[in-house]
Design a protein around this motif. Structure first.
Motif, short mmCIF file in Angstrom:
data_model
loop_
_atom_site.label_atom_id
_atom_site.label_comp_id
_atom_site.label_asym_id
_atom_site.label_seq_id
_atom_site.Cartn_x
_atom_site.Cartn_y
_atom_site.Cartn_z
N THR A 238 4.90 60.32 84.89
CA THR A 238 3.87 60.04 85.54
C THR A 238 3.92 60.42 87.13
N ASP A 239 2.82 59.91 87.99
CA ASP A 239 2.66 60.51 89.31
C ASP A 239 3.33 59.38 90.20
N LEU A 240 3.22 58.25 89.71
CA LEU A 240 3.61 56.89 90.77
C LEU A 240 4.07 55.97 89.71
N ASN B 191 7.87 58.61 95.18
CA ASN B 191 6.69 58.24 94.75
C ASN B 191 6.91 56.81 93.84
N SER C 284 13.61 61.81 88.13
CA SER C 284 12.35 62.70 88.82
C SER C 284 12.92 63.95 88.64
N GLU D 231 8.82 66.69 91.04
CA GLU D 231 7.41 66.74 90.91
C GLU D 231 6.87 65.58 90.49
N TYR D 232 7.37 65.20 89.27
CA TYR D 232 6.93 64.07 88.23
C TYR D 232 8.07 63.24 88.24
N ARG E 90 -0.14 60.04 96.12
CA ARG E 90 1.42 60.35 95.95
C ARG E 90 1.61 60.77 97.38
N LYS E 91 2.98 60.67 97.72
CA LYS E 91 3.64 61.09 99.07
C LYS E 91 3.30 62.26 99.83
N GLU E 92 3.13 63.37 98.83
CA GLU E 92 2.61 64.55 99.59
C GLU E 92 1.06 64.64 99.77
N ALA F 53 -2.89 60.48 92.85
CA ALA F 53 -2.21 60.02 91.66
C ALA F 53 -2.98 60.16 90.37
N ILE G 188 -0.24 56.34 86.87
CA ILE G 188 0.34 55.02 87.50
C ILE G 188 1.15 54.32 86.41
#
Lengths: 165, 290, 813
Positions: free
Chosen positions: C494-496, C361, C472, C475-476, C384-386, C390, C393
């Motif tokens: 963060t997610d991204l 991400n 990372s 997950e986050y 997010r990739k999965e 998100a 960001i």
């Protein structure tokens, strides 16, 4: 502020190295000490140099000694400035200006007198026996002490102890 | 057989001698012969270098001279010693002015730095010279299922342009060495962070708080133990957890220095030494043997 | 040769020169047939008429003009000379005003210097310098390399002007980076509009219309070649022959209707590289649907052996699986390089772990642009990739830019791109937490600051601090940064994370620069001829640069550059025939020893060794490319190269005249070789300044500071470039009577002939060492650099040398 020309020259040298700093904060962002202790901020140390603020403050309070010498700042600085080295130089200058934390002075004294940093207690010698470890050849203490004398470290230790007493 | 001048340092022999045992027992199995010389403190790359750089270089050069006398490369057991000796060795070899200044001081004790030997850390020797395959071949009790948080530490890696051991942003060697023993090197937060030992001299509470961040990261990743290649980091984490309990919640994550795990996986009996750890290692030993 | 000298007293204002003495002097020194006449105001209508009459009557072969600076006189008499059918190189100027009259108040000294200047000019004029104009008949066609916003703008403009344009594009789609960006800041327009500006009718209706589909590639004057690259370039301005290799698309572009049936039946699945591999595409696919000219193409090397399903199903017979690679030779008068930029490789900035497992991400801005494009792989949702949306960001600016370690330049647009993306996300998904980490926010264009305000208004957070690391936990992502304003450490969970990567020139830029014989600078971008107002020109007259191939820039600037380049190329080509009416280098091949030093020295690539019958190779100087600077001439060890009007003999004869009084003048004489471009103007500037200061009233407090004593006995002559002042020339000048020599040229990095000033600095350095060895004080020779606005540098050097020479005394010969 000291008038010593040698120290001023040292500052000029440090300035040469630091002048590319534009205060981006990468050094602070990666500093493990700053994360726990906000009073030590490598970016602020560089700021003082950039502003040519050579006030006693950098040396007086013991903040500069918080640096754990992990060199993360040096590796990450986008301008390639060896921030860790700059901080070490400032520590050296602080010592020459008779300022260092008692813990550090104690360590230097121990090395000067015994050749090692850790106290060799009876307890530890017993443990070595238990573990069947050999006796280690002792260092030449005369040589160690002579070196402390000729480099001036012995003098610095004395001066600092006089200042603080 | 490769013979080295064994630079044991101060912390291992006089604080955590069980690490010395594990080194002296395991290394000969890989053809590494260790010779003891009357070395003094390397000296410490934190306190002494910060106090006065020239004193630091000169005391380091004195140690290097001892190895030069017997024409042996140095193998260090501690990362701090490694940084001090390798940085000094490299700088003195390449900076004539510095070398002349240091030799001026050394002349007072009838010594001269010539720059004829190399300095290596034991992890380098194990990974580069011995090799992962040979290590794996000696494993009799693989550490299967053991989750290890590896801490390569700072003085082994940085400054990278001089030490040239591994990638400071993504060090792999210790992970691979641990995996060669059958264990799993787990990713965890703050993996690259410093253990905090360098701050001990001025403020122990801050230093312990730094070590605490690492323990937290390892625990969050559900590691069974933390493994280091430096005795100073070891003390921060092992003895440190007892000190941490004053500021934070109590933790009991076992800590090892790599040669200990190496010996255990090779089937050696380190019971005496392991009992000397501050944090009990019995839970993980059960996992390995049980 | 009959030589006529015309003296002008500038309306009678130069009272500190004895004009009668000058005329007597000329009568004494010059030949039988020569004449010397005086007019008080030659540039007046009466003066010009009289000049015309006199020249027509006397018919001199060359003219010496003693009066104001030849830089002014040149244009004052341009028409007159045309009327007389004389070339400007039949006139030699003696600068009696700016260099002498306005500077030296003492009448005796001024007159003496004036005599020297006149005699020097006369001596130069005794050589026959008829400069034949060199004509280059130019093709009217243009080649543009790169069909991004700049290339397209240039193509449109040139096509509208009637030029046939060959637009070469490496990708199978046009629009370059812009085609993948979605929208532009700050106006939030469609990025697809820019390449789709239809030619027909855009200006006619007086209103801006939507052009998402246009007839760009159907313009009769535009030949678009996609999947094409330039492999070879021969020739020079006006006549280029460019080899273009076009790889087959296997689709007949004029028949394809974009129905997509070929893609339906295609069995191959590949990750779609334009959409960051988030979705897959077939071997038969539509590269960038939003781009107006795009059609389906087939990557035949991705097809299974022998498969022809697409060809079978195509309802309009648009597929030709036997299509071959085509090589073309395209003839053109000029080339525009609009090759654009690409993002710096994020893997190089290791602390952000781009591409490492667990860090899926961490994306770049161009990847984020795909994620928030409604026509992108996630239909505009920042996922997010999965696959989940998100919730937060973090945008990190200045990744790889402004760094001694990576790229030293600022990439200009990344601050705004980051803000654009932040605003787009926040407007569509207000619940997403958006933070921007920055060092500085550079919002320099029109409405940019307001755009930045809008971002903060929407609740986007800005933290001043460059993140040290991203970690990372699977997950986050954790971004570690100092919040410098708060002097606190922040860990942003963060997610991204979107990295604003540095912008570097497109791959292949260096090779193209070599093929076209232009320079790239330290950044790797093409070097403009002159950043002030010749941004789109290069040191080769026929090669132009446009868009972000020059440096990172926003869309308005990119389009402006494209238009500017087109405009200049059009101005060049529409002359039809380019006439070079200045002297260029000629080589005497009998003298030439084929050492090839001239070839290495010429910064324009004008000299080549070509196949010849005997002795096998021959050195040839291209009259099209040669600009007449003389760097080759001064480097030639056997003096095989000459340039009319500035031959070594000619210059030495002028020096002889300038030093006419060397034997009986007790004062030190300093010969100054001034390059015609910057240096000569700088010296003029000193005169201009000295003159107007006479009339400006300075208050007492300034008087002391602004009084200057400018040295006389400066014997000044122009050369076209200080690079043409050879070691021989300097040594002979000393031998003839100079006590000191100053070589005055452009600043080395501003030399009008690229390398001439630097070459002359090196030469002077070596000569100084040799002079010292021969027992001559090296301070007698100096190289100085100055331009019009820094004439004080010359004044200072001249004064210093004069004082030094007073100490050292005259040079003994």
């Amino acid at each position: 502020m000291t008038e010593s020309t040698e120290l001023l020259e040292k500052f000029e040298e440090l300035l040469e190295v630091t002048k590319l700093c534009y205060q981006c904060g990468t050094c602070a962002g990666g500093c493990p000490v700053f994360r726990q202790y906000p009073n030590f901020n490598p970016r602020r140390v560089m700021e003082k140099l950039l502003m040519k603020d050579f006030s006693e403050q950098i040396f007086d309070d013991q903040q500069i000694w918080y640096c754990s010498m992990c060199y993360t700042c040096s590796v990450r600085c986008p301008q390639g400035i060896d921030v860790g080295h700059v901080i070490t130089e400032i520590k050296n200058l602080a010592v020459q200006m008779k300022n260092a934390p008692p813990g550090i002075v104690a360590e230097l004294e121990t090395i000067m007198e015994t050749g090692v940093t850790a106290a060799i207690s009876k307890g530890i010698m017993k443990r070595r026996e238990q573990l069947e470890l050999p006796e280690l050849p002792p260092p030449n203490l005369d040589e160690i002490q002579k070196i402390f004398e000729v480099t001036g470290a012995e003098k610095y230790i004395k001066q600092i102890k006089e200042e603080t007493s | 057989m490769s013979k080295f001048a064994f630079f044991i340092g101060c912390t291992i022999p006089y604080r955590i001698p069980f690490v010395e045992t594990s080194i002296r027992k395991t290394f000969p199995e890989f053809g590494i012969e260790l010779m003891d010389l009357p070395f003094a403190c390397c000296p410490d790359p934190g306190g002494v270098q910060g106090f006065d750089s020239i004193t630091w270089y000169t005391l380091a050069a004195r140690n290097l001279c001892l190895a030069e006398e017997v024409n042996l490369n140095i193998i260090t057991a501690c990362s701090g010693c490694f940084e001090t000796l390798k940085v000094s060795n490299t700088k003195l070899k390449n900076d004539t002015r510095l070398k002349d200044k240091v030799n001026e001081h050394l002349a007072e004790v009838d010594r001269e730095f010539k720059g004829t030997i190399e300095v290596k850390h034991f992890a380098e020797v194990l990974y580069d010279d011995v090799g992962i395959d040979k290590i794996a071949a000696k494993v009799q009790k693989p550490l299967t299922g053991v989750r290890l948080a590896t801490h390569t530490g700072c003085h082994f890696l940085k400054p990278p342009e001089i030490l040239q051991t591994d990638n400071p942003e993504s060090p792999q060697k210790l992970d691979e060495m641990v995996e060669a023993l059958g264990a799993q090197a787990v990713p965890y937060l703050n993996k690259l962070m410093c253990c905090g030992a360098g701050t001990r001299g001025v403020d122990q509470d801050t230093a312990i708080a730094m070590a605490h961040e690492k323990i937290m990261g390892a625990e969050r990743a559900k590691a069974d133990a933390l493994v280091t290649i430096c005795p100073t980091c070891f003390v921060q984490y092992d003895v440190g957890q007892r000190l941490m309990a004053k500021q934070f919640d109590k933790t009991k994550l076992p800590v090892f220095v790599y040669p200990e795990l190496l010996g255990i996986s090779m089937g050696m009996d380190f019971t005496t030494g392991l009992k000397m750890h501050t944090i009990k290692v019995t839970p993980i030993l059960e996992k390995i043997t049980g | 040769m009959k030589i006529g000298t015309f003296l002008c007293n500038c309306g009678g204002s130069l009272k500190n020169i004895d004009w009668e003495e000058l005329q007597n002097f000329m009568k004494e020194k010059t030949g039988e047939g020569d004449f010397c006449v005086y007019h008080e105001n030659l540039c007046s209508p009466e003066g010009k008429a009289w000049f015309l009459e006199t020249v027509n009557k006397e018919k001199p072969d060359s003219i010496v003009f003693g009066g104001c600076t030849p830089k002014t006189a040149g244009y004052l008499f341009e028409d007159t000379l045309k009327e007389l059918n004389m070339s400007p190189f039949q006139v030699v100027g003696a600068n009696l005003r700016e260099h002498i009259g306005w500077i030296t108040p003492d009448k005796e000294l001024a007159t003496r210097d004036a005599k020297a200047s006149l005699l020097g000019a006369y001596n130069k004029a005794t050589f026959d310098s008829t400069v034949e104009p060199h004509e280059i008949k130019m093709s009217q066609e243009a080649v543009i390399i790169g069909a991004g916003p700049a290339g397209i703008q240039a193509a449109q403009d040139l096509a509208e002007k009637g030029h046939t344009v060959h637009l070469i594009e490496r990708n199978p789609y046009i629009g370059g980076n812009a085609a993948k960006l979605g929208t532009f800041f700050p106006s939030d327009d469609c990025a697809t509009c820019m390449p789709s500006v239809g030619i027909k009718g855009i200006h006619q209706q007086g209103i801006r219309r939507c052009h998402y589909r246009s007839a760009f590639d159907l313009h009769p004057k535009i030949n678009l070649y996609i999947k094409s690259e330039v492999t070879n370039v021969i020739g020079a301005v006006g006549n280029y022959s460019i080899t273009v290799v076009t790889k087959p698309t296997y689709v007949k572009m004029d028949r394809c209707v974009n129905c997509g049936l070929c893609a339906d039946v295609c069995p191959t699945d590949k990750p779609d590289e334009i959409n960051l591999g988030l979705v897959s595409r077939k071997a038969a696919y539509l590269p960038v649907p939003t781009s107006s000219t795009t059609k389906y193409i087939i990557n035949r090397d991705e097809c299974p052996e022998g498969c022809t399903e697409c060809s079978k199903i195509c309802p309009v017979d648009a597929i030709d699986l036997d299509m071959k690679e085509v090589t073309r030779e395209i003839k053109a008068g000029g080339v525009i390089l609009a090759t654009g930029f690409e993002e710096y490789d994020p893997k190089i900035v290791e602390e952000y772990h781009y591409g490492a497992p667990g860090y899926e991400n961490v994306v770049t801005q161009s990847e984020l642009a795909r994620l928030i494009d409604v026509y992108g792989p996630t239909l505009g949702k920042p996922l997010r990739k999965e696959g989940s949306l998100a919730k937060s960001i973090v945008i990190i600016n200045c990744v790889g830019s402004r760094s001694q370690k990576y790229n030293i330049w600022c990439s200009n647009i990344c601050c705004m791109i980051g803000i654009k993306h932040a605003i787009k996300i926040k407007e569509s998904f207000p619940e997403i937490d958006v933070t921007c980490c920055y060092i500085d926010i550079r919002a320099v264009g029109a409405n940019y600051e307001e755009f930045y305000n809008k971002a903060r208004d929407l609740g986007i957070k800005f933290i001043r601090g460059r993140p040290a690391e991203i970690e990372s936990d699977g997950e986050y992502l954790y971004v570690y940064t100092e919040d410098a304003q708060a002097d606190e450490m922040r860990t942003l969970k963060t997610d991204l994370v979107a990295l604003s990567m540095s912008m570097v020139p497109s791959p292949g830029a260096k090779e193209l620069a070599e093929k076209l014989k232009i320079d790239i600078d330290e950044t790797g971008y093409f070097k403009s001829l002159y950043s002030k107002f010749k941004t789109t020109e290069t040191k080769q007259a026929g090669v132009f640069v446009a868009g972000t191939a020059i440096s990172p820039a926003d869309i308005p600037t990119t389009k402006l550059r494209g238009g500017f380049a087109a405009s200049h190329l059009d101005m060049l080509l529409s002359q039809g025939t380019l006439e070079k009416r200045f002297p260029i280098a000629e080589i005497d091949n009998d003298k030439c020893t084929l050492c090839e030093i001239c070839i290495s020295v010429c910064p324009f690539g004008a000299i080549e060794a070509v196949e010849a019958a005997n002795p096998g190779l021959k050195v040839q100087i291209s009259p099209t490319v040669c600009v007449g600077c003389g760097q080759c001439a001064s480097s030639c060890p056997v003096s095989a190269i000459t340039i009319d009007y500035y031959t070594e003999d000619q210059i030495l004869k002028q020096v002889e005249g300038l030093l006419y009084d060397a034997k009986d003048n007790p004062e030190p004489l300093i010969v100054t070789f001034a390059c015609w471009e910057c240096a000569y103007s700088a010296i003029d500037g000193l005169g201009m300044s000295a003159n107007y200061r006479k009339t400006t009233h300075y208050t007492e407090q300034f008087k002391e500071q602004v009084t200057e004593d400018f040295p006389h006995n400066l014997r000044i002559l122009p050369v076209q470039c200080t690079g043409n002042v050879s070691a021989r020339l300097i040594q002979k000048t000393f031998a003839m009577g100079a006590d000191g020599i100053i070589i005055l040229g452009c600043f080395e990095d501003k030399c009008h002939y690229e390398t001439g000033s630097k070459a002359s600095s090196i030469r002077v350095k070596i000569l100084k060492a040799m002079l010292e060895y021969a027992g001559i004080d090296p301070d007698r020779l100096e190289k100085e650099t100055a331009y019009f606005m820094t004439s004080d540098r010359f004044a200072r050097t001249a004064r210093q040398m004069y004082n030094k020479l007073k100490e050292l005394g005259k040079l003994e010969r």
